[in-house]
Enzyme design. Structure first.
Site, PDB file in Angstrom:
ATOM      1  N   MET A 284       0.840  -1.214   0.000  1.00  0.00           N
ATOM      2  CA  MET A 284       0.000   0.000   0.000  1.00  0.00           C
ATOM      3  C   MET A 284       0.871   1.258   0.000  1.00  0.00           C
ATOM      4  O   MET A 284       0.819   2.085   0.918  1.00  0.00           O
ATOM      5  CB  MET A 284      -0.920  -0.044   1.211  1.00  0.00           C
ATOM      6  CG  MET A 284      -1.775  -1.305   1.289  1.00  0.00           C
ATOM      7  SD  MET A 284      -2.973  -1.424  -0.056  1.00  0.00           S
ATOM      8  CE  MET A 284      -4.167  -0.218   0.502  1.00  0.00           C
ATOM      9  N   HIS A 285       1.622   1.448  -1.079  1.00  0.00           N
ATOM     10  CA  HIS A 285       2.607   2.528  -1.107  1.00  0.00           C
ATOM     11  C   HIS A 285       1.960   3.910  -1.000  1.00  0.00           C
ATOM     12  O   HIS A 285       2.173   4.646  -0.028  1.00  0.00           O
ATOM     13  CB  HIS A 285       3.440   2.438  -2.388  1.00  0.00           C
ATOM     14  CG  HIS A 285       4.191   1.173  -2.545  1.00  0.00           C
ATOM     15  ND1 HIS A 285       5.170   0.767  -1.664  1.00  0.00           N
ATOM     16  CD2 HIS A 285       4.099   0.201  -3.489  1.00  0.00           C
ATOM     17  CE1 HIS A 285       5.664  -0.396  -2.060  1.00  0.00           C
ATOM     18  NE2 HIS A 285       5.028  -0.764  -3.148  1.00  0.00           N
ATOM     19  N   ASP A 286       1.203   4.307  -2.004  1.00  0.00           N
ATOM     20  CA  ASP A 286       0.693   5.681  -2.065  1.00  0.00           C
ATOM     21  C   ASP A 286      -0.327   6.010  -0.975  1.00  0.00           C
ATOM     22  O   ASP A 286      -0.267   7.096  -0.382  1.00  0.00           O
ATOM     23  CB  ASP A 286       0.127   5.971  -3.449  1.00  0.00           C
ATOM     24  CG  ASP A 286       1.208   5.993  -4.521  1.00  0.00           C
ATOM     25  OD1 ASP A 286       2.397   6.096  -4.161  1.00  0.00           O
ATOM     26  OD2 ASP A 286       0.869   5.906  -5.718  1.00  0.00           O
TER      27      ASP A 286
END
Length: 306
Positions: free
Chosen positions: A238-240
């Site tokens: 869940m980077h962004d």
């Protein structure tokens, strides 16, 4: 407390997660978005940003940004990760609105100047537009409320053993942004790789929120298959969205302070490192994360049924 955020983005599946999360958050006002190359071309990114805004029921001005890095030859877009049009196997979608008639870097400077000490700049793609904005008007460094970046990582890479994709796509721009004296937080792979949502998580938000969660659930199948095939991970990192959550919920993160610089050539190009240059400011770098807290914050935002 309302957070006025300006999102610089290359949507992108996890960009869509971040934008929908921000659109649903009652304490966030998305005042604008700017497009950049990376996951897709900047033209597709601008269209996709408008697609996401319209699906979320918001009128958000979108400015088209840089189409290539400051110095280096462009890397290929990440269609093998995000799909040819940016949202997995979903086809290109038309929009009612069109990008504003203003270059992204000028749009960024104008909004910051019109809202001094109020704008949180949130770049979740390569940092080309941000570096160009600093060149265009260096005084924005004194006028922005904060800068919260998804990018980099002090302990790992994802496009190489050293480099994270956003920094790797324009290392020269990233190095300029990290050298600026402004209140910056780098939310990098050190924490974003730890937060993973799986297919049942996305199925749950699709049920709770058919319009937005359903869109993500459809797009994310492609993304999860990439992670399963190439990284052995049964889910989506869940980077962004983790970067956006860091704006509103800093209590979930353990922060260190480091001066940062980026290696701009050679085998380690794109690597973000701790700088020993005394002229460089120290920035906030989350190195620990409450995984369950961040994941729960993301998932519960879709329980409104939108």
């Amino acid at each position: 407390m309302t957070h006025k955020i300006l999102i610089d983005t290359d949507p992108g599946i996890d960009d869509a997660m971040a934008i929908f999360y921000a659109a649903l958050h009652p304490e966030i006002e998305i005042v604008g978005m700017t497009s950049v190359f990376g996951n897709v071309t900047t033209e597709i990114a601008a269209r996709n940003a408008i697609v996401l805004a319209e699906r979320a029921g918001q009128e958000i001005p979108v400015a088209k940004g840089a189409g290539k890095p400051l110095v280096q030859t462009p890397n290929p877009v990440s269609d093998y990760v995000h799909g040819a049009e940016g949202f997995g196997d979903m086809p290109a979608q038309d929009t009612t609105a069109r990008p504003v008639d203003e270059p992204a870097h000028e749009f960024i400077c104008r909004l910051i100047n019109e809202n001094p000490s109020e704008i949180t700049l949130c770049p979740i793609g390569p940092l080309t537009n941000i570096a160009l904005a600093l060149r265009h008007d260096p005084t924005i460094a004194e006028k922005v409320k904060s800068v919260v970046i998804m990018g980099g990582g002090l302990e790992r890479g994802n496009v190489s053993a050293y480099a994270e994709a956003n920094i790797w796509n324009d290392p020269h721009a990233a190095d300029e942004v990290f050298s600026a004296h402004w209140p910056l937080t780098m939310v990098g792979l050190d924490v974003t790789t730890q937060v993973v949502c799986d297919k049942p998580d996305f199925a749950a938000i699709a049920k709770a929120s058919p319009k937005l969660g359903g869109f993500l659930n459809e797009a994310v199948q492609y993304y999860v298959n990439f992670y399963e095939t190439h990284h052995g991970i049964s889910g989506s990192q869940m980077h962004d969205p983790t970067a956006v959550i860091a704006i509103t919920d800093p209590q979930y993160f353990t922060i260190e302070n480091h001066a940062l610089e980026v290696i701009v050539d050679g085998d380690r190009i794109g690597q973000t490192i701790r700088s020993t240059d005394p002229s460089r400011p120290k920035h906030k770098v989350p190195m620990g994360v409450d995984i369950d807290g961040v994941k729960r914050r993301f998932l519960t935002m879709f329980e409104t049924g939108s």
